[in-house]
Design an enzyme around this catalytic site. Structure first.
Site, PDB file in Angstrom:
ATOM      1  N   HIS A 177       0.978  26.243  18.335  1.00 18.45           N
ATOM      2  CA  HIS A 177      -0.442  26.234  17.958  1.00 18.45           C
ATOM      3  C   HIS A 177      -1.143  25.482  19.089  1.00 18.45           C
ATOM      4  O   HIS A 177      -0.758  24.340  19.402  1.00 18.45           O
ATOM      5  CB  HIS A 177      -0.642  25.530  16.609  1.00 18.45           C
ATOM      6  CG  HIS A 177      -2.077  25.496  16.142  1.00 18.45           C
ATOM      7  ND1 HIS A 177      -2.509  26.190  15.021  1.00 18.45           N
ATOM      8  CD2 HIS A 177      -3.172  24.865  16.643  1.00 18.45           C
ATOM      9  CE1 HIS A 177      -3.809  25.985  14.859  1.00 18.45           C
ATOM     10  NE2 HIS A 177      -4.230  25.178  15.833  1.00 18.45           N
ATOM     11  N   HIS A 192      -3.398  17.804  24.971  1.00 20.26           N
ATOM     12  CA  HIS A 192      -2.939  16.409  24.966  1.00 20.26           C
ATOM     13  C   HIS A 192      -3.976  15.582  25.709  1.00 20.26           C
ATOM     14  O   HIS A 192      -4.364  15.930  26.826  1.00 20.26           O
ATOM     15  CB  HIS A 192      -1.625  16.251  25.735  1.00 20.26           C
ATOM     16  CG  HIS A 192      -0.441  16.931  25.135  1.00 20.26           C
ATOM     17  ND1 HIS A 192       0.492  16.255  24.390  1.00 20.26           N
ATOM     18  CD2 HIS A 192      -0.008  18.210  25.200  1.00 20.26           C
ATOM     19  CE1 HIS A 192       1.461  17.094  24.025  1.00 20.26           C
ATOM     20  NE2 HIS A 192       1.182  18.290  24.502  1.00 20.26           N
ATOM     21  N   ASN A 207       0.217  22.278  27.554  1.00 17.58           N
ATOM     22  CA  ASN A 207       1.523  22.891  27.812  1.00 17.58           C
ATOM     23  C   ASN A 207       1.501  24.302  27.243  1.00 17.58           C
ATOM     24  O   ASN A 207       1.114  24.506  26.088  1.00 17.58           O
ATOM     25  CB  ASN A 207       2.646  22.085  27.146  1.00 17.58           C
ATOM     26  CG  ASN A 207       2.933  20.797  27.868  1.00 17.58           C
ATOM     27  OD1 ASN A 207       2.839  20.736  29.091  1.00 17.58           O
ATOM     28  ND2 ASN A 207       3.259  19.749  27.127  1.00 17.58           N
ATOM     29  N   HIS A 240      -2.878  23.227  21.601  1.00 21.01           N
ATOM     30  CA  HIS A 240      -3.246  21.809  21.511  1.00 21.01           C
ATOM     31  C   HIS A 240      -3.496  21.240  22.895  1.00 21.01           C
ATOM     32  O   HIS A 240      -2.784  21.564  23.836  1.00 21.01           O
ATOM     33  CB  HIS A 240      -2.167  20.988  20.787  1.00 21.01           C
ATOM     34  CG  HIS A 240      -0.773  21.219  21.290  1.00 21.01           C
ATOM     35  ND1 HIS A 240      -0.033  22.322  20.954  1.00 21.01           N
ATOM     36  CD2 HIS A 240       0.018  20.473  22.101  1.00 21.01           C
ATOM     37  CE1 HIS A 240       1.152  22.252  21.534  1.00 21.01           C
ATOM     38  NE2 HIS A 240       1.209  21.143  22.242  1.00 21.01           N
ATOM     39  N   GLY A 242       7.533  23.679  28.478  1.00 21.33           N
ATOM     40  CA  GLY A 242       8.144  22.935  27.384  1.00 21.33           C
ATOM     41  C   GLY A 242       7.272  22.847  26.148  1.00 21.33           C
ATOM     42  O   GLY A 242       7.346  21.874  25.390  1.00 21.33           O
ATOM     43  N   ASP A 302      -0.534  11.513  18.494  1.00 21.11           N
ATOM     44  CA  ASP A 302       0.783  12.131  18.637  1.00 21.11           C
ATOM     45  C   ASP A 302       1.831  11.226  17.985  1.00 21.11           C
ATOM     46  O   ASP A 302       1.804  10.003  18.135  1.00 21.11           O
ATOM     47  CB  ASP A 302       1.099  12.319  20.133  1.00 21.11           C
ATOM     48  CG  ASP A 302       2.259  13.269  20.359  1.00 21.11           C
ATOM     49  OD1 ASP A 302       2.039  14.374  20.876  1.00 21.11           O
ATOM     50  OD2 ASP A 302       3.412  12.896  20.006  1.00 21.11           O
TER      51      ASP A 302
HETATM   52  P1  5GP Z   1       4.079  20.288  23.244  1.00 21.00           P
HETATM   53  O1  5GP Z   1       5.396  19.931  23.815  1.00 21.00           O
HETATM   54  O2  5GP Z   1       4.157  21.491  22.316  1.00 21.00           O
HETATM   55  O3  5GP Z   1       2.997  20.429  24.284  1.00 21.00           O
HETATM   56  O4  5GP Z   1       3.607  19.050  22.388  1.00 21.00           O
HETATM   57  C1  5GP Z   1       3.826  18.925  21.016  1.00 21.00           C
HETATM   58  C2  5GP Z   1       3.523  17.497  20.651  1.00 21.00           C
HETATM   59  O5  5GP Z   1       3.422  17.427  19.239  1.00 21.00           O
HETATM   60  C3  5GP Z   1       4.597  16.499  21.084  1.00 21.00           C
HETATM   61  O6  5GP Z   1       4.004  15.516  21.934  1.00 21.00           O
HETATM   62  C4  5GP Z   1       5.092  15.906  19.758  1.00 21.00           C
HETATM   63  O7  5GP Z   1       5.382  14.533  19.840  1.00 21.00           O
HETATM   64  C5  5GP Z   1       3.935  16.190  18.809  1.00 21.00           C
HETATM   65  N1  5GP Z   1       4.334  16.369  17.406  1.00 21.00           N
HETATM   66  C6  5GP Z   1       5.337  17.146  16.940  1.00 21.00           C
HETATM   67  N2  5GP Z   1       5.392  17.094  15.583  1.00 21.00           N
HETATM   68  C7  5GP Z   1       4.374  16.254  15.199  1.00 21.00           C
HETATM   69  C8  5GP Z   1       3.898  15.806  13.924  1.00 21.00           C
HETATM   70  O8  5GP Z   1       4.422  16.145  12.862  1.00 21.00           O
HETATM   71  N3  5GP Z   1       2.834  14.953  13.923  1.00 21.00           N
HETATM   72  C9  5GP Z   1       2.212  14.554  15.079  1.00 21.00           C
HETATM   73  N4  5GP Z   1       1.171  13.711  14.955  1.00 21.00           N
HETATM   74  N5  5GP Z   1       2.627  14.969  16.303  1.00 21.00           N
HETATM   75  C10 5GP Z   1       3.692  15.808  16.361  1.00 21.00           C
END
Ligand code: 5GP
Length: 117
Positions: free
Chosen positions: A101, A105, A90, A103, A96, A33
């Protein structure tokens, strides 16, 4: 809701944005991340175009679902997380979810508290 192929993880899968890969196979890509919330913070994404967990379960083949789950576990093994880890999906606005797409964590590398995601 339709899949937005301009989302940042779609761009990573198309190699338009670089990533620090931890593990890759036919079904998943796992990478660090960009804004880590724990000492180890890795994202595992399916290669198929699914917005969230429900979208995948409703529309993916059993093979893809198996491949995604096995890819998450292969990533955990590659990271050698013998002291444990937290898995988070999430989903939607209340959780949030920023990137539309699917994912997983993986958070690890320290004693995790309630505010680690
Ligand atoms: P969400 O909030 O959608 O569950 O998590 C999205 C995650 O993607 C966040 O933890 C954020 O830091 C990570 N993220 C967003 N843009 C990028 C990127 O361009 N590269 C990487 N490696 N992580 C990203």
């Amino acid at each position: 809701m339709t899949y937005d192929s301009n989302n940042v993880f779609a761009k990573i899968l198309r190699h338009e944005i670089p990533n620090k890969t931890v593990y890759e196979d036919d079904f998943v890509l796992a990478f660090y991340d960009i804004n880590p919330k724990a000492k180890i913070h890795v994202l595992v994404i399916p290669k198929g175009e699914y917005i969230n967990f429900q979208d995948m379960l409703d529309h993916a083949s059993q093979n893809e679902i198996d491949g995604f789950l096995k890819g998450i576990f292969a990533t955990i093994k590659a990271l050698n997380l013998t002291d444990g880890y937290r898995l988070v999906f999430n989903t939607g606005r209340d959780a949030g979810q920023e990137v539309p797409h699917l994912h997983a964590h993986i958070l690890a590398g320290e004693k995790l508290s309630a505010d680690h995601l």
